[in-house]
Structures are given as C-alpha cells and as structure tokens.
Design an enzyme around this catalytic site. Structure first.
Site, PDB file in Angstrom:
ATOM      1  N   TYR A 128     -29.970  -5.182   3.374  1.00 53.41           N
ATOM      2  CA  TYR A 128     -28.880  -5.943   4.405  1.00 53.41           C
ATOM      3  C   TYR A 128     -29.970  -6.181   5.592  1.00 53.41           C
ATOM      4  O   TYR A 128     -29.546  -7.481   6.052  1.00 53.41           O
ATOM      5  CB  TYR A 128     -28.223  -4.679   5.105  1.00 53.41           C
ATOM      6  N   GLU A 149     -30.791  -4.475  13.004  1.00 57.95           N
ATOM      7  CA  GLU A 149     -31.392  -4.273  11.896  1.00 57.95           C
ATOM      8  C   GLU A 149     -32.542  -4.847  11.312  1.00 57.95           C
ATOM      9  O   GLU A 149     -33.519  -4.469  10.495  1.00 57.95           O
ATOM     10  CB  GLU A 149     -30.413  -4.026  10.657  1.00 57.95           C
ATOM     11  N   SER A 188     -28.799  -9.083  13.488  1.00 59.88           N
ATOM     12  CA  SER A 188     -28.522  -7.772  13.819  1.00 59.88           C
ATOM     13  C   SER A 188     -29.862  -6.821  14.254  1.00 59.88           C
ATOM     14  O   SER A 188     -30.822  -7.420  13.893  1.00 59.88           O
ATOM     15  CB  SER A 188     -28.147  -7.169  12.619  1.00 59.88           C
TER      16      SER A 188
HETATM   17  P1  NAP Z   1     -17.047  -5.524   9.055  1.00 62.54           P
HETATM   18  O1  NAP Z   1     -15.861  -4.930   9.941  1.00 62.54           O
HETATM   19  O2  NAP Z   1     -17.683  -4.817   7.774  1.00 62.54           O
HETATM   20  O3  NAP Z   1     -16.321  -7.035   8.665  1.00 62.54           O
HETATM   21  C1  NAP Z   1     -16.955  -7.727   7.748  1.00 62.54           C
HETATM   22  C2  NAP Z   1     -16.357  -9.023   7.319  1.00 62.54           C
HETATM   23  O4  NAP Z   1     -16.771  -9.907   6.282  1.00 62.54           O
HETATM   24  C3  NAP Z   1     -14.725  -8.604   6.870  1.00 62.54           C
HETATM   25  O5  NAP Z   1     -13.784  -9.392   7.315  1.00 62.54           O
HETATM   26  C4  NAP Z   1     -15.080  -8.750   5.346  1.00 62.54           C
HETATM   27  O6  NAP Z   1     -13.987  -9.188   4.723  1.00 62.54           O
HETATM   28  C5  NAP Z   1     -15.912 -10.119   5.486  1.00 62.54           C
HETATM   29  N1  NAP Z   1     -16.591  -9.886   4.001  1.00 62.54           N
HETATM   30  C6  NAP Z   1     -17.501  -9.278   3.575  1.00 62.54           C
HETATM   31  N2  NAP Z   1     -17.934  -9.536   2.358  1.00 62.54           N
HETATM   32  C7  NAP Z   1     -17.247 -10.828   2.080  1.00 62.54           C
HETATM   33  C8  NAP Z   1     -17.268 -11.444   0.959  1.00 62.54           C
HETATM   34  N3  NAP Z   1     -17.954 -11.588  -0.350  1.00 62.54           N
HETATM   35  N4  NAP Z   1     -16.501 -12.882   1.065  1.00 62.54           N
HETATM   36  C9  NAP Z   1     -15.805 -13.170   2.274  1.00 62.54           C
HETATM   37  N5  NAP Z   1     -15.698 -12.104   3.401  1.00 62.54           N
HETATM   38  C10 NAP Z   1     -16.580 -10.933   3.216  1.00 62.54           C
HETATM   39  O7  NAP Z   1     -18.264  -5.806   9.979  1.00 62.54           O
HETATM   40  P2  NAP Z   1     -18.159  -5.923  11.791  1.00 62.54           P
HETATM   41  O8  NAP Z   1     -18.667  -4.736  12.223  1.00 62.54           O
HETATM   42  O9  NAP Z   1     -16.987  -6.690  12.103  1.00 62.54           O
HETATM   43  O10 NAP Z   1     -19.565  -6.995  11.797  1.00 62.54           O
HETATM   44  C11 NAP Z   1     -19.352  -8.529  11.749  1.00 62.54           C
HETATM   45  C12 NAP Z   1     -20.750  -9.037  11.872  1.00 62.54           C
HETATM   46  O11 NAP Z   1     -21.622  -8.674  12.578  1.00 62.54           O
HETATM   47  C13 NAP Z   1     -21.269  -8.718  10.139  1.00 62.54           C
HETATM   48  O12 NAP Z   1     -21.820  -9.911   9.659  1.00 62.54           O
HETATM   49  C14 NAP Z   1     -22.344  -7.482  10.443  1.00 62.54           C
HETATM   50  O13 NAP Z   1     -23.229  -7.548   9.488  1.00 62.54           O
HETATM   51  C15 NAP Z   1     -22.715  -8.048  11.745  1.00 62.54           C
HETATM   52  N6  NAP Z   1     -23.139  -6.853  12.777  1.00 62.54           N
HETATM   53  C16 NAP Z   1     -22.260  -6.013  13.029  1.00 62.54           C
HETATM   54  C17 NAP Z   1     -22.709  -5.100  13.880  1.00 62.54           C
HETATM   55  C18 NAP Z   1     -21.932  -3.947  14.530  1.00 62.54           C
HETATM   56  O14 NAP Z   1     -22.483  -2.950  14.950  1.00 62.54           O
HETATM   57  N7  NAP Z   1     -20.632  -3.855  14.204  1.00 62.54           N
HETATM   58  C19 NAP Z   1     -24.191  -5.036  14.693  1.00 62.54           C
HETATM   59  C20 NAP Z   1     -24.890  -6.399  14.194  1.00 62.54           C
HETATM   60  C21 NAP Z   1     -24.330  -7.025  13.520  1.00 62.54           C
HETATM   61  P3  NAP Z   1     -12.873  -8.073   3.776  1.00 62.54           P
HETATM   62  O15 NAP Z   1     -12.108  -7.524   4.976  1.00 62.54           O
HETATM   63  O16 NAP Z   1     -12.227  -8.960   2.991  1.00 62.54           O
HETATM   64  O17 NAP Z   1     -13.860  -7.008   3.240  1.00 62.54           O
HETATM   65  N1  GDD Z   2     -22.974   5.730   7.532  1.00 67.56           N
HETATM   66  C1  GDD Z   2     -23.735   7.018   7.875  1.00 67.56           C
HETATM   67  N2  GDD Z   2     -22.981   8.004   7.289  1.00 67.56           N
HETATM   68  N3  GDD Z   2     -24.785   6.939   8.638  1.00 67.56           N
HETATM   69  C2  GDD Z   2     -25.252   8.177   8.717  1.00 67.56           C
HETATM   70  C3  GDD Z   2     -24.740   9.470   8.300  1.00 67.56           C
HETATM   71  C4  GDD Z   2     -23.457   9.182   7.433  1.00 67.56           C
HETATM   72  O1  GDD Z   2     -22.893  10.313   6.689  1.00 67.56           O
HETATM   73  N4  GDD Z   2     -25.404  10.265   8.620  1.00 67.56           N
HETATM   74  C5  GDD Z   2     -26.171  10.091   9.378  1.00 67.56           C
HETATM   75  N5  GDD Z   2     -26.238   8.602   9.538  1.00 67.56           N
HETATM   76  C6  GDD Z   2     -27.217   7.514  10.316  1.00 67.56           C
HETATM   77  C7  GDD Z   2     -27.570   6.772   9.160  1.00 67.56           C
HETATM   78  O2  GDD Z   2     -28.888   7.073   8.686  1.00 67.56           O
HETATM   79  C8  GDD Z   2     -28.154   5.601  10.499  1.00 67.56           C
HETATM   80  O3  GDD Z   2     -29.500   5.939  10.797  1.00 67.56           O
HETATM   81  C9  GDD Z   2     -27.260   5.892  11.689  1.00 67.56           C
HETATM   82  O4  GDD Z   2     -26.445   7.056  11.209  1.00 67.56           O
HETATM   83  C10 GDD Z   2     -26.115   4.777  11.891  1.00 67.56           C
HETATM   84  O5  GDD Z   2     -25.551   4.314  10.638  1.00 67.56           O
HETATM   85  P1  GDD Z   2     -24.295   3.411  10.336  1.00 67.56           P
HETATM   86  O6  GDD Z   2     -23.131   3.928  11.297  1.00 67.56           O
HETATM   87  O7  GDD Z   2     -24.077   3.260   8.959  1.00 67.56           O
HETATM   88  O8  GDD Z   2     -24.823   2.000  11.052  1.00 67.56           O
HETATM   89  P2  GDD Z   2     -26.249   1.012  10.806  1.00 67.56           P
HETATM   90  O9  GDD Z   2     -26.980   1.332  12.192  1.00 67.56           O
HETATM   91  O10 GDD Z   2     -26.916   1.421   9.561  1.00 67.56           O
HETATM   92  O11 GDD Z   2     -25.696  -0.198  10.864  1.00 67.56           O
HETATM   93  C11 GDD Z   2     -24.660  -0.889  11.768  1.00 67.56           C
HETATM   94  O12 GDD Z   2     -25.275  -1.271  12.877  1.00 67.56           O
HETATM   95  C12 GDD Z   2     -26.277  -2.360  12.361  1.00 67.56           C
HETATM   96  C13 GDD Z   2     -26.968  -2.870  13.715  1.00 67.56           C
HETATM   97  O13 GDD Z   2     -27.813  -2.258  14.141  1.00 67.56           O
HETATM   98  C14 GDD Z   2     -23.725  -1.752  10.959  1.00 67.56           C
HETATM   99  O14 GDD Z   2     -22.880  -2.157  11.770  1.00 67.56           O
HETATM  100  C15 GDD Z   2     -24.790  -3.051  10.670  1.00 67.56           C
HETATM  101  O15 GDD Z   2     -23.688  -3.930   9.944  1.00 67.56           O
HETATM  102  C16 GDD Z   2     -25.296  -3.463  11.967  1.00 67.56           C
HETATM  103  O16 GDD Z   2     -25.953  -4.509  11.420  1.00 67.56           O
END
Ligand code: NAP
Ligand code: GDD
Length: 332
Positions: free
Chosen positions: A151, A129, A127
């Site tokens: 995280y 992050e 990520s």
């Molecule tokens: P998501 O919608 O939150 O999906 C997370 C998945 O992980 C769900 O299927 C969840 O299962 C499973 N999981 C969580 N805790 C678990 C546990 N203890 N045991 C088994 N399964 C578990 O996340 P996503 O957005 O699809 O992201 C997929 C991956 O990419 C994650 O690793 C995330 O950190 C990473 N990532 C995401 C982004 C982004 O912007 N979306 C960016 C960079 C990296 P349940 O449905 O049962 O909860």
């Molecule tokens: N969730 C959330 N809720 N975020 C908020 C809010 C709120 O009410 N208000 C402001 N934010 C700001 C957070 O402080 C952060 O800076 C930004 O919005 C994005 O927050 P999220 O949407 O929660 O995503 P993230 O950037 O922290 O994390 C996501 O992206 C990562 C990749 O950079 C997740 O998908 C992570 O799993 C992923 O790795």
C-alpha cells in the site's frame, strides 16, 4: 456552480467531502463501481442521505476507457482522487491488486484529465504510510519516504505521478500527505473502528473479547471531516503544492483502547487479547506529523482532540448498537 468529481465517494473521506462541497454550493459528481449501484443499501450507505443531490457515474478504476469517458462527460473543474485499496494489512495479502489498482487508477485519472480537461485542479490522497520506517520525527513535506507495505509503495508512486503531471504538463496537481483520520464512518477493518465497535458490542453483551495485534504502534489520529476541508483548501490556492495534514500528536493503539473502554465504563485489560496473527510482516512503528506548512499557507488547523475523537466514535457505536438492539426487539 463549480463542478467537482470525487473518486472513492462511497468511502469515509469521499462521503464527508461530498457533504462539504455541497455546503459550499458545488455540483458534486462521484465515480462508483457498477456493483455499488446494484446494491445501494449496503454499498452507498455513507452517502444515502445526499443521493438526491449528487451525480453518480459507474466506472472501474482498473479501466482507462471508463475513466476517460467520465472525464469527457463531466469535465470537472476540481477532481479529488480518493479511490484506492486503502487497507494496509490487506495489501500484504494481495499486493498485486493493491499495487495495480492504486497506481494504475491514479495514472488513468491523471492521464484522462490531461487529455480532456487540463485546466481541472487535481488532488491526490497521499498518505503518512509513505514515510513508513521514519528517519525523523515529526515528519514533514521534506522527510524522505521509506514505505513498508505494498500500500505504501503504491502511494509513493501516486505521489510522484502527481508531481510529474504538475511539472511536465502544468496540471494544477496537489498531494495531500494525510496522517490517519478517523470518524464514526470509518471502515470496521481499521483499528480505531474495530475497537470502538467491539467496545459497544461488549457493553451490550454481544461480544466478550477484543483481539488485537501490535498495541505499541503509534499513530497521529485526527478527525476526518476536518481533513477533507484541508483537501479543498489545497485546491483553492494560487499555486499547486504538497502538504502534510496531521495533528502533531502521537498515541499508541493501547492508549486508544484504554480511552475507548473508559468512555464505556469498562476495564480494557479484562477484554483485550493480543494475537500474533494480527501483526504485520513489516510494521510502521510511529507516525507523527508536522503540519506547520498547512497551518501557515492554508490556515488549516485541527480542533478535535484525541480524547474527543475516541469519545465521539465510542458514543456513535453505542448509539448504533443500541438502535439495532431495539429494532431487533421490536421485530421479534
Ligand atoms: P475508504 O473508506 O477505504 O474508501 C476507499 C474508496 O475507494 C471507496 O469509495 C471504495 O469504493 C473506493 N475503491 C476502492 N477500490 C476501488 C476500485 N477498485 N475501483 C473503484 N473504487 C474503489 O478510504 P478513506 O479512509 O475514505 O480514504 C480515502 C483515500 O485517502 C484513500 O485513497 C486512502 O488510501 C487515503 N488515505 C486515507 C487516510 C485515512 O486515515 N483515512 C490517510 C491517508 C490517506 P467501494 O465503496 O466500492 O469499496
Ligand atoms: N487494522 C488493525 N487491526 N490494526 C491493528 C490491529 C488490528 O487488529 N491491532 C493493532 N493494529 C495496529 C496496526 O498494526 C497499525 O500499526 C495500527 O494499528 C493502525 O492500523 P490501521 O487502523 O489499519 O491503519 P493504518 O495506519 O495501517 O492505515 C491507515 O492510515 C494510513 C495513514 O497513515 C489507513 O487509513 C491508510 O489508508 C492510510 O493511508
């Protein structure tokens, strides 16, 4: 038929990836929590439409034996490890479970794969992050990490575990360093979906306010279906490597809010309230990715623009809320 195993198949990315691999003619297997099989209506909703074409296996990311058994049984040729506690904000509230689940889970999958199917190609969901408090912009594959949350720390550990299994045991293991990617399937706790869902609720008179934290935070937001294709491309190369996947554009949360209300024909300043309680103890202020390596080596390039992404998410939520409203009216 190539056999793929996806952890986190019930999540946003897992569901899009499963669809994509089915389209490519794969046999798709997924690991889910046992409770998901007991409550499919709610917990398998993102994959409900493909349930008859995929194979689900119950296991816990916290249990090595359960992961080992599935690796032994399925013996996949490609493994996409997406499962994680993925909500950054929650990781501050429960740092132990985030760190244990995310680091041990990755370690268990890699170790089981090495023991049972060492030829399997492995993808780790790293990520942006991991860059955290960035020292340069845009961020690329050689930008140093400085994670700002439990995280982020767990993802840095997963990144190095993946690299180490590649270097020490010759596993074809790749790290995707994916910047934020969103869609109409995004979880409601993430800021983009929180915004688009509340905008739709306001439009239909079901909410009158949107509470948010830091509006100045900047993110590089792309469209999730395009990002799962990049995961697959990484595993189709001759050699394993690590890649940044991003749009190269950064926007503030305020920009997202303004565009989302605009799509619904509303003035955001009338509805948005900033709440200090939603600020994070340590914020990642700005992320912007440099995906030139992915473009050059994988031929990957995003197409959905920021403006289009917001529009499609708001429109999907307007449609969802409208349909729920109609159903309610019919049943009354
Ligand atoms: P998501 O919608 O939150 O999906 C997370 C998945 O992980 C769900 O299927 C969840 O299962 C499973 N999981 C969580 N805790 C678990 C546990 N203890 N045991 C088994 N399964 C578990 O996340 P996503 O957005 O699809 O992201 C997929 C991956 O990419 C994650 O690793 C995330 O950190 C990473 N990532 C995401 C982004 C982004 O912007 N979306 C960016 C960079 C990296 P349940 O449905 O049962 O909860
Ligand atoms: N969730 C959330 N809720 N975020 C908020 C809010 C709120 O009410 N208000 C402001 N934010 C700001 C957070 O402080 C952060 O800076 C930004 O919005 C994005 O927050 P999220 O949407 O929660 O995503 P993230 O950037 O922290 O994390 C996501 O992206 C990562 C990749 O950079 C997740 O998908 C992570 O799993 C992923 O790795």
């Amino acid at each position: 038929m190539t056999k793929a195993l996806i952890t986190g198949i019930t999540g946003q990315d897992g569901s899009f990836l499963a669809e994509f691999l089915l389209q490519q003619g794969y046999e798709v297997h997924g690991i889910v929590r046992r409770v998901a099989l007991e409550d499919p209506g709610r917990r398998l909703s993102r994959i409900a439409h493909i349930l008859d074409r995929i194979h689900l296996h119950p296991a816990s990311l916290e249990s090595y034996p359960s992961i080992f058994r599935i690796m032994d049984k399925v013996c996949p040729e490609e493994c996409y490890h997406l499962a994680a506690q993925s909500y950054v904000s929650y990781s501050f509230d429960d740092e132990f479970s985030t760190i244990n689940t995310n680091i041990d889970g990755t370690h268990f999958v890699l170790s089981a794969l090495k023991e049972k199917c060492a030829d399997c190609r492995f993808y780790f969901a790293g990520s942006s992050e991991m860059f955290g408090k960035v020292c340069e912009s845009p961020q690329h594959e050689n930008t140093p990490f400085h994670p700002r949350s439990p995280y982020g720390i767990s993802k840095v550990a997963g990144f190095y575990l993946t690299q180490n299994y590649r270097e020490a045991y010759g596993i074809f293991a790749c790290n995707g360093i994916l910047f934020n990617h969103e869609s109409e399937r995004r979880g409601f706790e993430f800021v983009t979906r929180k915004i688009t869902n509340t905008v739709a609720r306001i439009k239909f008179g079901l909410a009158d306010r949107l509470d948010l934290g830091n509006l100045d935070a900047k993110r590089d937001w792309g469209y999730a279906p395009e990002y799962v294709r990049a995961m697959w491309l990484m595993l189709q190369q001759d050699n394993p490597d690590d890649y940044v996947i991003a749009t190269g554009e950064s926007h503030t949360v305020r920009d997202f809010v303004s565009r989302a209300f605009d799509v619904a024909g509303l003035d955001w300043e009338k509805y948005v309230r900033v709440s200090e309680t939603l600020y994070r103890p340590a914020e990642v202020c700005e992320l912007k990715g440099d995906a030139r390596k992915a473009q050059k080596v994988l031929g990957w390039q995003p197409e959905v623009t920021f403006s289009k992404l917001v529009e499609l998410m708001v429109e999907a939520d307007l449609t969802n809320i409208h349909a729920a409203h109609e159903n309610l009216a019919v049943n009354q």
